[in-house]
Scaffold this motif. Sequence first.
Motif, PDB file in Angstrom:
ATOM      1  N   ALA A   1       3.946   7.511  -3.250  1.00 21.46           N
ATOM      2  CA  ALA A   1       2.621   7.179  -3.789  1.00 21.46           C
ATOM      3  C   ALA A   1       2.726   6.099  -4.859  1.00 21.46           C
ATOM      4  O   ALA A   1       1.927   5.159  -4.884  1.00 21.46           O
ATOM      5  CB  ALA A   1       1.969   8.441  -4.356  1.00 21.46           C
ATOM      6  N   ALA A   2       3.733   6.209  -5.724  1.00 20.39           N
ATOM      7  CA  ALA A   2       3.914   5.202  -6.781  1.00 20.39           C
ATOM      8  C   ALA A   2       4.267   3.846  -6.183  1.00 20.39           C
ATOM      9  O   ALA A   2       3.785   2.798  -6.638  1.00 20.39           O
ATOM     10  CB  ALA A   2       5.014   5.658  -7.742  1.00 20.39           C
ATOM     11  N   GLN A   3       5.114   3.875  -5.148  1.00 21.36           N
ATOM     12  CA  GLN A   3       5.509   2.630  -4.482  1.00 21.36           C
ATOM     13  C   GLN A   3       4.298   1.936  -3.870  1.00 21.36           C
ATOM     14  O   GLN A   3       4.123   0.717  -4.005  1.00 21.36           O
ATOM     15  CB  GLN A   3       6.541   2.946  -3.401  1.00 21.36           C
ATOM     16  N   GLN A   4       3.439   2.691  -3.191  1.00 22.17           N
ATOM     17  CA  GLN A   4       2.269   2.099  -2.558  1.00 22.17           C
ATOM     18  C   GLN A   4       1.228   1.651  -3.600  1.00 22.17           C
ATOM     19  O   GLN A   4       0.530   0.669  -3.394  1.00 22.17           O
ATOM     20  CB  GLN A   4       1.644   3.091  -1.574  1.00 22.17           C
ATOM     21  N   PHE A   5       1.153   2.364  -4.717  1.00 23.69           N
ATOM     22  CA  PHE A   5       0.234   1.958  -5.783  1.00 23.69           C
ATOM     23  C   PHE A   5       0.635   0.598  -6.329  1.00 23.69           C
ATOM     24  O   PHE A   5      -0.207  -0.233  -6.652  1.00 23.69           O
ATOM     25  CB  PHE A   5       0.217   2.995  -6.904  1.00 23.69           C
ATOM     26  N   PHE A   6       1.934   0.354  -6.416  1.00 24.20           N
ATOM     27  CA  PHE A   6       2.421  -0.943  -6.886  1.00 24.20           C
ATOM     28  C   PHE A   6       1.954  -2.064  -5.962  1.00 24.20           C
ATOM     29  O   PHE A   6       1.695  -3.185  -6.408  1.00 24.20           O
ATOM     30  CB  PHE A   6       3.954  -0.908  -6.949  1.00 24.20           C
ATOM     31  N   LEU A   7       1.820  -1.763  -4.659  1.00 24.82           N
ATOM     32  CA  LEU A   7       1.401  -2.777  -3.680  1.00 24.82           C
ATOM     33  C   LEU A   7      -0.110  -2.832  -3.510  1.00 24.82           C
ATOM     34  O   LEU A   7      -0.614  -3.606  -2.700  1.00 24.82           O
ATOM     35  CB  LEU A   7       2.049  -2.480  -2.320  1.00 24.82           C
ATOM     36  N   TRP A   8      -0.850  -2.024  -4.274  1.00 24.12           N
ATOM     37  CA  TRP A   8      -2.305  -1.951  -4.134  1.00 24.12           C
ATOM     38  C   TRP A   8      -2.988  -3.313  -4.202  1.00 24.12           C
ATOM     39  O   TRP A   8      -3.921  -3.561  -3.420  1.00 24.12           O
ATOM     40  CB  TRP A   8      -2.877  -1.022  -5.203  1.00 24.12           C
ATOM     41  N   PRO A   9      -2.594  -4.248  -5.087  1.00 18.03           N
ATOM     42  CA  PRO A   9      -3.286  -5.544  -5.110  1.00 18.03           C
ATOM     43  C   PRO A   9      -3.273  -6.258  -3.760  1.00 18.03           C
ATOM     44  O   PRO A   9      -4.248  -6.927  -3.402  1.00 18.03           O
ATOM     45  CB  PRO A   9      -2.517  -6.348  -6.167  1.00 18.03           C
TER      46      PRO A   9
END
Length: 566
Positions: A420-428
Amino acid sequence: MFDRLAPGIALTPDDLLSPKRVDLHAHTLASSVAGEAALNAIDCPECFSKPSEVAKQARLRGMDFACITDHDTIDGATELLADPMVIIGEEVTTRFPEDKCCFHLLVYGIDAAQHAELQSRRDDVYAIADYIARQRIAHAVAHPLYRQNDRLTRWHLERLLLLFKGFEVLNGAHSSLHRESIEPVLNNLTRQSISDLADTHKIVPKWEEPWFKARTGGSDDHGLLNIGRTWTEFPGEVANVSDLLECLRTGACQPGGEAGSSIKLAHQFFSVGAKYYGQKLASRSGGGSDMSSMLFSALVGDQTQKTSKLKLAKQAIRHKTSKLTQRVRLPWKKKDGSRPRGAALLSDVFVESVQKHLGSHPQMFAMLKKGIPPLAAHRDVFGLLSEVNRDLANAVFDEATDSLKRGSILGVFDAVSQIAAQQFFLWPYYFALFHQNKERPLMAGLAHERKNRTAETLKVGLFTDTLDEINGVARFIRDMGEQSRLRDFHLTIHTSVPDIKFDVPARVNFKPLLSRPMPFYDTIALNLPPVLEVLEYADRQQYDVIHCSTPGPMGMCGWLASKMLR
């Protein structure tokens, strides 16, 4: 090169080789209120760029003038009043009184009194249009197809054509589809068509020759990444701001440079977010000095972190020494406590991955030498972060598999939180991909009738999880690829496997994010596609039709692409 010349401006053959250029859309830290709800929720401004830095980068990229157009303020621009080659501009937020449809209007060469008058009329586009025409203020409707509050329709656009002279047809934050859609509309304007629109809407057209529009371009930069990459060209004899403004009023100008992209937009968010963290959060907590924070600060050019090469080198040595110490102590520790988990694992893998792959992206170093944030090397940065994302995914998967084998439920949940943290980093990136395509229905309906698609012009994207196997579905898709090549059809077949067995025409294979045997089922391979890379590719192709051939991971990527492209 130029359709019209401003009065008093005469072109010579030599001037055709040296037009004047200016980026007519750039922001500074005076744009303090963000247009995105997520940024406003955390009190994050749209931009952290200093006016002097914007002007400096404009000159670094070959601009003859600098221009600042902050949202509903001229505070940033007026800091550079002493510079005779700086244009005082503003991006005015205005709306139609009938339904509150919002849009942005770029105005140039204004003073404090005109700024105040424009702001007092911002709730009524007709009042603003009257004032601009009376004052002969040089202007351009910013990104005219951008649905600011999702209300813009052809009805609004037709009225804008009657009210304003200038239109920004090339914007460095929006895709080339915007230009491809709005320019044919402007090209088809005639005296008769304007007259017909005036009769339909009961509006008297503003400005002389309202069927001939001034066309501009600007980067719409918010992070010192793209200033001067998109511009407006003027005749070579333009010597000062006054000459330039007159050319804008008469349409003696043309756009040039790059259009925007989803990657560019995402990197703007990264830049603003990293600087927000560096200036507002890290400073409060005393943090921001770890290796991963320093690397990201260097990437976005955050000067507040004062990240020098020496400081990065010292931190890298400290990081490696710490890792070596952990390895020396490892045999004497219990297995459960021998390796970092959660955020610590992500941070370690991120740093190691960046150090491993950075050397294969020289364009980032070239930007750094020019005094421009390395994040401005958009394709290189996206490639680097894709490689880092792949390394992070493998590390997290290994962590989850290890926890599962040890029977550690907490370890599995910890691994899930890391994903989840990894994908949040790619959210932009995900946000930008979907955001950039939200105007597709409007652009498709701009023409009175849609383009008739034929088998020869239809762009089809097929997504499949089976192509190299020996089965009927795979063979049928391979046959389709061959037939599309023979008939010159636009078919692209998307797969994600580690090893290609069949060289199929029109095939695009994405290296899996990870490819491992399923836990406890070694004969079944788990291939997880790099969703972000797949969506970014589909965004650039702009398919008319998406065909999901299988319900596996790549089929799901196709479904996401269809939602993204609407």
